[in-house]
Design a protein around this motif. Structure first.
Motif, PDB file in Angstrom:
ATOM      1  N   LEU A 287     -46.851 -58.734 -63.915  1.00  0.00           N
ATOM      2  CA  LEU A 287     -47.381 -57.402 -63.649  1.00  0.00           C
ATOM      3  C   LEU A 287     -47.288 -57.021 -62.180  1.00  0.00           C
ATOM      4  N   ARG A 288     -47.287 -57.994 -61.301  1.00  0.00           N
ATOM      5  CA  ARG A 288     -47.228 -57.713 -59.858  1.00  0.00           C
ATOM      6  C   ARG A 288     -45.921 -57.019 -59.470  1.00  0.00           C
ATOM      7  N   LYS A 289     -44.901 -57.146 -60.284  1.00  0.00           N
ATOM      8  CA  LYS A 289     -43.621 -56.517 -59.952  1.00  0.00           C
ATOM      9  C   LYS A 289     -43.332 -55.279 -60.798  1.00  0.00           C
ATOM     10  N   VAL A 290     -44.347 -54.776 -61.514  1.00  0.00           N
ATOM     11  CA  VAL A 290     -44.167 -53.615 -62.398  1.00  0.00           C
ATOM     12  C   VAL A 290     -44.406 -52.318 -61.638  1.00  0.00           C
ATOM     13  N   HIS A 291     -43.549 -51.331 -61.890  1.00  0.00           N
ATOM     14  CA  HIS A 291     -43.678 -49.994 -61.301  1.00  0.00           C
ATOM     15  C   HIS A 291     -43.503 -48.973 -62.413  1.00  0.00           C
ATOM     16  N   LEU A 292     -44.521 -48.163 -62.659  1.00  0.00           N
ATOM     17  CA  LEU A 292     -44.428 -47.104 -63.660  1.00  0.00           C
ATOM     18  C   LEU A 292     -43.676 -45.920 -63.061  1.00  0.00           C
ATOM     19  N   VAL A 293     -42.521 -45.604 -63.620  1.00  0.00           N
ATOM     20  CA  VAL A 293     -41.720 -44.483 -63.110  1.00  0.00           C
ATOM     21  C   VAL A 293     -41.466 -43.423 -64.175  1.00  0.00           C
ATOM     22  N   GLY A 294     -41.508 -43.808 -65.444  1.00  0.00           N
ATOM     23  CA  GLY A 294     -41.169 -42.868 -66.504  1.00  0.00           C
ATOM     24  C   GLY A 294     -39.728 -43.030 -66.941  1.00  0.00           C
ATOM     25  N   ASN A 295     -39.310 -42.150 -67.825  1.00  0.00           N
ATOM     26  CA  ASN A 295     -37.954 -42.186 -68.372  1.00  0.00           C
ATOM     27  C   ASN A 295     -37.225 -40.902 -67.954  1.00  0.00           C
ATOM     28  N   PRO A 296     -36.131 -41.003 -67.222  1.00  0.00           N
ATOM     29  CA  PRO A 296     -35.428 -39.792 -66.764  1.00  0.00           C
ATOM     30  C   PRO A 296     -34.999 -38.904 -67.925  1.00  0.00           C
ATOM     31  N   VAL A 297     -35.106 -37.589 -67.723  1.00  0.00           N
ATOM     32  CA  VAL A 297     -34.642 -36.622 -68.724  1.00  0.00           C
ATOM     33  C   VAL A 297     -33.674 -35.642 -68.069  1.00  0.00           C
ATOM     34  N   ARG A 298     -33.001 -34.876 -68.897  1.00  0.00           N
ATOM     35  CA  ARG A 298     -31.982 -33.947 -68.416  1.00  0.00           C
ATOM     36  C   ARG A 298     -32.597 -32.836 -67.565  1.00  0.00           C
ATOM     37  N   HIS A 299     -31.819 -32.356 -66.594  1.00  0.00           N
ATOM     38  CA  HIS A 299     -32.304 -31.322 -65.682  1.00  0.00           C
ATOM     39  C   HIS A 299     -32.676 -30.043 -66.419  1.00  0.00           C
ATOM     40  N   GLU A 300     -31.911 -29.692 -67.459  1.00  0.00           N
ATOM     41  CA  GLU A 300     -32.199 -28.447 -68.158  1.00  0.00           C
ATOM     42  C   GLU A 300     -33.559 -28.489 -68.849  1.00  0.00           C
ATOM     43  N   LEU A 301     -34.029 -29.695 -69.199  1.00  0.00           N
ATOM     44  CA  LEU A 301     -35.356 -29.820 -69.780  1.00  0.00           C
ATOM     45  C   LEU A 301     -36.431 -29.808 -68.698  1.00  0.00           C
ATOM     46  N   LEU A 302     -36.168 -30.450 -67.573  1.00  0.00           N
ATOM     47  CA  LEU A 302     -37.126 -30.422 -66.471  1.00  0.00           C
ATOM     48  C   LEU A 302     -37.351 -28.997 -65.982  1.00  0.00           C
ATOM     49  N   ASP A 303     -36.308 -28.194 -66.044  1.00  0.00           N
ATOM     50  CA  ASP A 303     -36.432 -26.794 -65.612  1.00  0.00           C
ATOM     51  C   ASP A 303     -37.415 -26.016 -66.500  1.00  0.00           C
ATOM     52  N   LEU A 304     -37.657 -26.519 -67.705  1.00  0.00           N
ATOM     53  CA  LEU A 304     -38.560 -25.834 -68.636  1.00  0.00           C
ATOM     54  C   LEU A 304     -40.015 -26.249 -68.461  1.00  0.00           C
ATOM     55  N   ARG A 305     -40.257 -27.251 -67.622  1.00  0.00           N
ATOM     56  CA  ARG A 305     -41.588 -27.842 -67.547  1.00  0.00           C
ATOM     57  C   ARG A 305     -42.655 -26.852 -67.079  1.00  0.00           C
ATOM     58  N   GLU A 306     -42.299 -25.966 -66.181  1.00  0.00           N
ATOM     59  CA  GLU A 306     -43.290 -25.025 -65.659  1.00  0.00           C
ATOM     60  C   GLU A 306     -43.354 -23.714 -66.452  1.00  0.00           C
ATOM     61  N   GLU A 307     -42.567 -23.632 -67.519  1.00  0.00           N
ATOM     62  CA  GLU A 307     -42.640 -22.444 -68.365  1.00  0.00           C
ATOM     63  C   GLU A 307     -43.772 -22.587 -69.380  1.00  0.00           C
ATOM     64  N   ASP A 308     -44.363 -21.468 -69.749  1.00  0.00           N
ATOM     65  CA  ASP A 308     -45.475 -21.483 -70.692  1.00  0.00           C
ATOM     66  C   ASP A 308     -45.016 -21.908 -72.084  1.00  0.00           C
ATOM     67  N   TYR A 309     -45.937 -22.499 -72.813  1.00  0.00           N
ATOM     68  CA  TYR A 309     -45.717 -22.772 -74.231  1.00  0.00           C
ATOM     69  C   TYR A 309     -45.456 -21.438 -74.930  1.00  0.00           C
ATOM     70  N   PRO A 310     -44.478 -21.395 -75.842  1.00  0.00           N
ATOM     71  CA  PRO A 310     -44.147 -20.118 -76.496  1.00  0.00           C
ATOM     72  C   PRO A 310     -45.382 -19.450 -77.105  1.00  0.00           C
ATOM     73  N   GLU A 311     -45.472 -18.157 -76.934  1.00  0.00           N
ATOM     74  CA  GLU A 311     -46.640 -17.425 -77.433  1.00  0.00           C
ATOM     75  C   GLU A 311     -46.796 -17.631 -78.935  1.00  0.00           C
ATOM     76  N   LEU A 312     -48.017 -17.887 -79.324  1.00  0.00           N
ATOM     77  CA  LEU A 312     -48.299 -18.141 -80.732  1.00  0.00           C
ATOM     78  C   LEU A 312     -49.504 -17.284 -81.148  1.00  0.00           C
ATOM     79  N   THR A 313     -49.232 -16.189 -81.834  1.00  0.00           N
ATOM     80  CA  THR A 313     -50.298 -15.302 -82.283  1.00  0.00           C
ATOM     81  C   THR A 313     -50.758 -15.709 -83.681  1.00  0.00           C
ATOM     82  N   GLU A 314     -51.863 -15.122 -84.118  1.00  0.00           N
ATOM     83  CA  GLU A 314     -52.430 -15.516 -85.403  1.00  0.00           C
ATOM     84  C   GLU A 314     -51.520 -15.201 -86.577  1.00  0.00           C
TER      85      GLU A 314
END
Length: 402
Positions: free
Chosen positions: A157-184
């Protein structure tokens, strides 16, 4: 940037799950001015998505199945691959070798450790893979995609670094966009995929499960589903019988756009799938592949399910009735899916490729830098000056519903 151009070798098995993160790291290291080479097998050299600048070196692959009689042949191939890797390292002079799992990464990492070259392994799943497990005691650092990884011995565990799993740039670009509007009374767009070929169990269960939803919910559905070619017409007929609008295909080139529009995802739980869902923030019904090695797909779902961003159904329990039940649990009120989307988003690690590149750059240059951003909940990996805070650990999503 370190201000010094260096050489790095990436070694990965011949599947997209191993190679796509390697391609992402290669692009980031190249952007930082370094030279990168790839070691893989013949299958991996043909995987789409390899950057044009990245030269692939094909090494022999030793596989070790259940039959001991094949181990001698496998060991011979590994040793030949190790010899070829040493020859490559003599000419390329890498500052570090980075392995992404899979048997093709084994010879290169053995060559690196025997030559005293710094080495790093990246584990995409929530269970340490066989090759990474074998090498965990030899390598200098272990980069993980999840805060908790099974089959990882406590002494490492002393040599473990949590970094995550890389994803495509086109998906990262969507990260700050709102969840699609969902009305009743608005459309609920459902995206169903089962890997590159589509999972047959999804084709058999999903149409009937969606048909079991209450009429007021069912009439709002708009489905996009990836199917096997041989299942396409049968699935289309099922949706037609249930009067549920559905767009079906064996492959969607614009998958990022489809995910951006989706209100709910239904599919397998591969490492790349989880990384993309949490990067964008989409709630999911996850059905782990039952034959996945060490049941790693089930382990991949734990963090997202615990956060409230997904529901997991074992394949043996994956029936239409159970699917409808779990969808209702996520969409139990008008804000249910939006809240689940936020929970999924909170599990994302958008700086994965940058953090992994920072870790890799810390070898072969100056003293270990303090710019490696690991998750705040994983101080176990914060050694040698590694920071425990991260810009990726956000507490708000701007205009997103929570």
């Amino acid at each position: 940037m370190t201000g010094a151009n260096r050489h790095y070798v990436l070694a990965a098995g011949g599947t997209g799950g191993h190679l796509l993160p390697a391609f992402a790291l290669a692009a980031e290291l190249d952007r930082r001015g370094h030279h990168v080479a790839l070691v893989t097998d013949a299958r991996g050299a043909q995987i789409p998505g390899k950057p044009d600048f990245l030269t692939a070196h094909v090494l022999p692959v030793g596989r070790f199945g259940k039959n001991p009689l094949g181990w001698i042949k496998g060991l011979s191939a590994v040793m030949e691959g190790r010899r070829m890797a040493r020859a490559l390292f003599d000419s390329f002079q890498p500052s570090a070798v980075v392995g992404f799992g899979g048997y093709p990464s084994l010879p290169a990492l053995l060559a690196a450790t025997s030559a005293g070259i710094p080495s790093v392994v990246h584990e995409q799943n929530a269970v340490l893979g066989r090759v990474n497990r074998l090498l965990s005691g030899r390598v200098d650092a272990i980069a993980t995609a999840y805060p908790d990884v099974e089959r990882l011995k406590p002494k490492f565990l002393r040599k473990v670094h949590l970094v995550g799993n890389p994803v495509r740039h086109e998906l990262l670009d969507l990260r700050e966009e709102d969840y699609p509007e969902l009305t009743e009374d608005g459309l609920i767009r459902v995206l169903v995929t089962g890997g590159s070929q589509g999972a047959r169990v999804l084709s058999e269960v999903v149409p009937d499960g969606l048909a079991m939803l209450p009429p007021a919910l069912r009439m709002r559905l708009q489905v996009t589903q990836q199917c096997r070619p041989e299942d396409l017409e049968a699935v289309r007929e099922r949706y037609r019988t249930h009067d549920i609008p559905a767009e079906l295909a064996t492959y969607f080139e614009d998958m990022a756009a489809r995910l951006a529009d989706a209100h709910l995802f239904i599919g397998r739980a591969g490492a790349s799938t989880i990384a993309e869902l949490t990067a964008v923030g989409r709630p999911a019904i996850l059905v782990p592949l039952p034959i996945a090695t060490d049941d790693h797909q089930a382990a991949n779902t734990v963090e997202m399910v615990k956060a409230g961003g997904a529901r997991m159904i074992r394949q043996e329990r994956f029936t239409g009735k159970e699917l409808a039940k779990q969808i209702m649990a996520l969409a139990d009120n008008p804000k249910g899916l939006a809240n689940a989307a936020y929970a999924a988003w909170s599990c994302g690690r958008p700086d994965a490729v940058k953090d992994l590149a920072d870790l890799v750059e810390s070898f072969g240059g100056a003293e270990m830098m303090d710019v490696i951003r690991v998750g705040a909940n994983t101080a176990r990996g914060a050694t040698q000056g590694v920071a425990t805070g991260s810009a990726s650990n956000r507490t708000s999503m701007g205009g997103r519903a929570a």
